[in-house]
Design an enzyme around this catalytic site. Structure first.
Site, PDB file in Angstrom:
ATOM      1  N   HIS A 115       2.510   7.787  11.335  1.00  0.00           N
ATOM      2  CA  HIS A 115       1.116   7.710  10.980  1.00  0.00           C
ATOM      3  C   HIS A 115       0.566   8.172  12.326  1.00  0.00           C
ATOM      4  O   HIS A 115       0.621   7.782  13.351  1.00  0.00           O
ATOM      5  CB  HIS A 115       0.555   6.293  10.668  1.00  0.00           C
ATOM      6  CG  HIS A 115      -0.838   6.144  10.321  1.00  0.00           C
ATOM      7  ND1 HIS A 115      -1.321   5.608   9.412  1.00  0.00           N
ATOM      8  CD2 HIS A 115      -2.154   6.796  11.167  1.00  0.00           C
ATOM      9  CE1 HIS A 115      -2.717   5.525   9.362  1.00  0.00           C
ATOM     10  NE2 HIS A 115      -3.102   6.386  10.649  1.00  0.00           N
ATOM     11  N   HIS A 168      -6.432  -3.410  -1.560  1.00  0.00           N
ATOM     12  CA  HIS A 168      -7.201  -4.578  -1.295  1.00  0.00           C
ATOM     13  C   HIS A 168      -7.967  -5.275  -2.448  1.00  0.00           C
ATOM     14  O   HIS A 168      -8.333  -4.698  -3.319  1.00  0.00           O
ATOM     15  CB  HIS A 168      -8.182  -4.163  -0.198  1.00  0.00           C
ATOM     16  CG  HIS A 168      -7.511  -3.599   0.914  1.00  0.00           C
ATOM     17  ND1 HIS A 168      -6.847  -4.293   2.139  1.00  0.00           N
ATOM     18  CD2 HIS A 168      -7.392  -2.270   1.692  1.00  0.00           C
ATOM     19  CE1 HIS A 168      -6.460  -3.692   2.959  1.00  0.00           C
ATOM     20  NE2 HIS A 168      -6.463  -2.403   2.752  1.00  0.00           N
ATOM     21  N   HIS A 177       2.312   0.350   0.406  1.00  0.00           N
ATOM     22  CA  HIS A 177       2.235  -1.047   0.988  1.00  0.00           C
ATOM     23  C   HIS A 177       1.946  -1.882  -0.017  1.00  0.00           C
ATOM     24  O   HIS A 177       0.929  -2.008  -0.961  1.00  0.00           O
ATOM     25  CB  HIS A 177       0.882  -0.925   1.696  1.00  0.00           C
ATOM     26  CG  HIS A 177       0.807   0.212   2.986  1.00  0.00           C
ATOM     27  ND1 HIS A 177       1.098  -0.326   4.050  1.00  0.00           N
ATOM     28  CD2 HIS A 177       0.430   1.498   2.913  1.00  0.00           C
ATOM     29  CE1 HIS A 177       0.893   0.817   4.953  1.00  0.00           C
ATOM     30  NE2 HIS A 177       0.875   1.801   4.115  1.00  0.00           N
ATOM     31  N   PHE A 178       2.954  -2.850  -0.406  1.00  0.00           N
ATOM     32  CA  PHE A 178       3.121  -3.856  -1.225  1.00  0.00           C
ATOM     33  C   PHE A 178       2.294  -5.437  -0.794  1.00  0.00           C
ATOM     34  O   PHE A 178       2.472  -6.155  -1.540  1.00  0.00           O
ATOM     35  CB  PHE A 178       4.241  -3.883  -2.212  1.00  0.00           C
ATOM     36  CG  PHE A 178       4.566  -2.730  -2.933  1.00  0.00           C
ATOM     37  CD1 PHE A 178       3.526  -1.932  -3.116  1.00  0.00           C
ATOM     38  CD2 PHE A 178       5.849  -2.591  -3.700  1.00  0.00           C
ATOM     39  CE1 PHE A 178       3.871  -0.588  -4.063  1.00  0.00           C
ATOM     40  CE2 PHE A 178       6.137  -1.660  -4.652  1.00  0.00           C
ATOM     41  CZ  PHE A 178       5.079  -0.601  -4.851  1.00  0.00           C
ATOM     42  N   ASP A 221       0.744   6.580  -0.587  1.00  0.00           N
ATOM     43  CA  ASP A 221      -0.065   5.519   0.435  1.00  0.00           C
ATOM     44  C   ASP A 221      -0.732   4.470  -0.197  1.00  0.00           C
ATOM     45  O   ASP A 221      -1.453   4.004   0.229  1.00  0.00           O
ATOM     46  CB  ASP A 221      -0.772   6.301   1.651  1.00  0.00           C
ATOM     47  CG  ASP A 221      -1.114   5.443   2.708  1.00  0.00           C
ATOM     48  OD1 ASP A 221      -0.282   4.401   2.900  1.00  0.00           O
ATOM     49  OD2 ASP A 221      -1.938   5.784   3.574  1.00  0.00           O
ATOM     50  N   ASN A 239       4.390  -2.879   7.652  1.00  0.00           N
ATOM     51  CA  ASN A 239       3.150  -3.539   8.167  1.00  0.00           C
ATOM     52  C   ASN A 239       2.683  -4.788   7.378  1.00  0.00           C
ATOM     53  O   ASN A 239       1.720  -4.972   7.007  1.00  0.00           O
ATOM     54  CB  ASN A 239       2.116  -2.811   8.703  1.00  0.00           C
ATOM     55  CG  ASN A 239       1.553  -2.006   7.522  1.00  0.00           C
ATOM     56  OD1 ASN A 239       2.389  -1.548   6.605  1.00  0.00           O
ATOM     57  ND2 ASN A 239       0.239  -1.706   7.446  1.00  0.00           N
TER      58      ASN A 239
END
Length: 445
Positions: free
Chosen positions: A179, A314, A63-64, A310, A95
């Site tokens: 998922h 954050h 997730h970039f 994964d 997402n």
């Protein structure tokens, strides 16, 4: 030429073998592999005596955060962290904001990656309750797969309509990537924890809220749908020992249903919540030491096929909030391969099996064109590892935009000393080459 290389005296690890050889790179591809290759005029020679030469890791789950959440991460920063960690290709999740639920949004991500990504790239099409027609019309060469959040997720990406789920499994023209966590179960357990602790839910409660039962129920549903429609299903981030019996051991070839786990499930356990708190809060949750050990064994026997990250950054300030506000996800790409190799030093996995799980299997599973192996004619996506050079992780060296790592203070027994992407050395053990750009992954379907 500046990107023609001769790597001499390396120990190559490829397709179940370890052997001494030289490897020549020309025009971005592996030109020759042989016992003794004589250098040509103008060729750059690397003496790799004592080093392991691996095909670059292909990370099938990152997730970039770009577009829409670039205060946390972006393609430029995270791809450079990949390069420093020996990851030469990644497949990024849908997402983002806006989510990649149609061809136009998907192609916009490819265009941005072409401008800034230091390593090779591909982007999943997302599924929602509203975009079944877009999935039916997806060009199978345009994305590695269709990502289905069968458990809780952000935005408009939780697929909980039974008819839509059935349609996705019936019509998806690519592998379906899931998922698996059951949202109603999680919501009930979360409410019970709020009633008990108020806002002060401790980190140790996370694997009880995101429970093993929620994982098992959702995974069973995905497998039932896949078998009903003979779908090509790949279940992401297996986190429990209980789910392992649902998958077959053995070689990847011929499987219609495959499984992936992630490096943090090999490295951490619920015992680490006391020390690391919400820094290791992720979905699905890191569970008990017995789960961790069972997952390692399942990876060794091929019951789990792929090892990925994964990677989901954050900001540290976000992670320091109370349970309900601290987001789930860890930055992992920069040290993922080293963490995987620790299982070799510990005697739990063979080096050949690690290479199969991080390079060969994702290339095969997603039909990646001429990558993931040390073969003549294949892209020169390569990693040189020094197994005699320990490395202790510090915050100062973190290249991810969030600027922290759950591995800080960890001592790894090996170091990544060079990473090559399409024959260009993007990482030399000290710094990133600023002008190297990866290529869009091609799928031979």
């Amino acid at each position: 030429m500046p990107n023609d290389w001769l790597i001499k005296n390396a120990e190559l690890i490829n397709e179940g073998r370890r052997f001494q050889a030289d490897l020549r790179v020309r025009d971005g591809r592996i030109d020759k592999i042989a016992a003794d290759i004589t250098a040509l005029p103008g060729e750059q020679v690397i003496d790799a005596s004592g080093l392991w030469l691996l095909p670059g890791m292909i990370d099938d789950q990152v997730h970039f955060r770009e577009p829409g959440l670039t205060q946390k991460a972006d393609i430029a920063h995270e791809s450079r962290a990949c390069a420093a960690g020996g990851i030469t290709s990644y497949m990024e999740m849908p997402n983002t904001r806006p989510p990649a639920l149609d061809r136009e949004t998907l192609e916009a991500k490819y265009s941005r990656a072409a401008e800034v990504s230091a390593v090779n790239y591909a982007f999943y099409m997302g599924a929602s309750n509203d975009n079944l027609e877009a999935i039916k019309n997806l060009d199978p060469k345009a994305a590695p797969g269709v990502k289905v959040f069968m458990g809780a997720s952000t935005g408009n990406m939780l697929v909980d309509d039974p008819e839509v789920l059935d349609g996705i499994f019936k019509h998806a023209p690519t592998p379906i990537i899931t998922h698996c966590e059951d949202t109603p179960m999680i919501d009930a357990l979360h409410q019970a924890a709020r009633e008990k602790y108020g806002e002060a839910i401790p980190a140790r409660e996370h694997p009880l809220i995101r429970s093993r039962e929620a994982c098992i129920k959702s995974t069973r549903l995905a497998l039932e749908l896949a078998r009903r429609h003979d779908s090509r299903l790949h279940v992401l981030h297996i986190s429990t020992a209980d789910e392992l019996a649902l998958f077959e051991p053995g070689p990847l070839e011929g499987k219609r249903i495959t499984a992936e786990t992630c490096v943090h499930f090999l490295h951490f356990s619920s015992d680490d919540y006391e020390r690391l708190g919400f820094l290791i809060k992720c979905n699905p949750a890191i569970k008990d030491a017995a789960d961790r050990d069972a997952i390692v064994r399942a990876l060794a026997e091929g019951r789990i096929d792929v090892l990925a990250t994964d990677h989901a950054p954050h900001l540290l300030a976000e992670k320091e909030q109370v349970y309900d506000k601290a987001p789930s996800g860890l930055p992992l790409v920069q040290f993922a391969l080293q963490a995987a190799l620790q299982q070799v030093f510990a005697g739990h996995l063979s080096l050949e099996r690690v290479v199969e799980a991080v390079s060969h299997a994702p290339a095969t599973l997603f039909d990646v064109d001429r990558r993931g192996f040390l073969r003549e004619g294949y892209a020169a996506d390569l990693v040189l590892v020094d197994p005699r050079k320990p490395h202790r992780v510090t915050r100062e060296e973190v290249l991810s935009k969030c600027a922290w790592s759950p591995f800080e203070g960890t001592r790894f027994d090996a170091s990544i000393v060079s990473t090559f992407v399409n024959g260009q050395r993007v990482w030399d053990g000290r710094q990133i080459a600023p002008d190297v750009r990866g290529q869009r992954l091609q799928f031979d379907r």
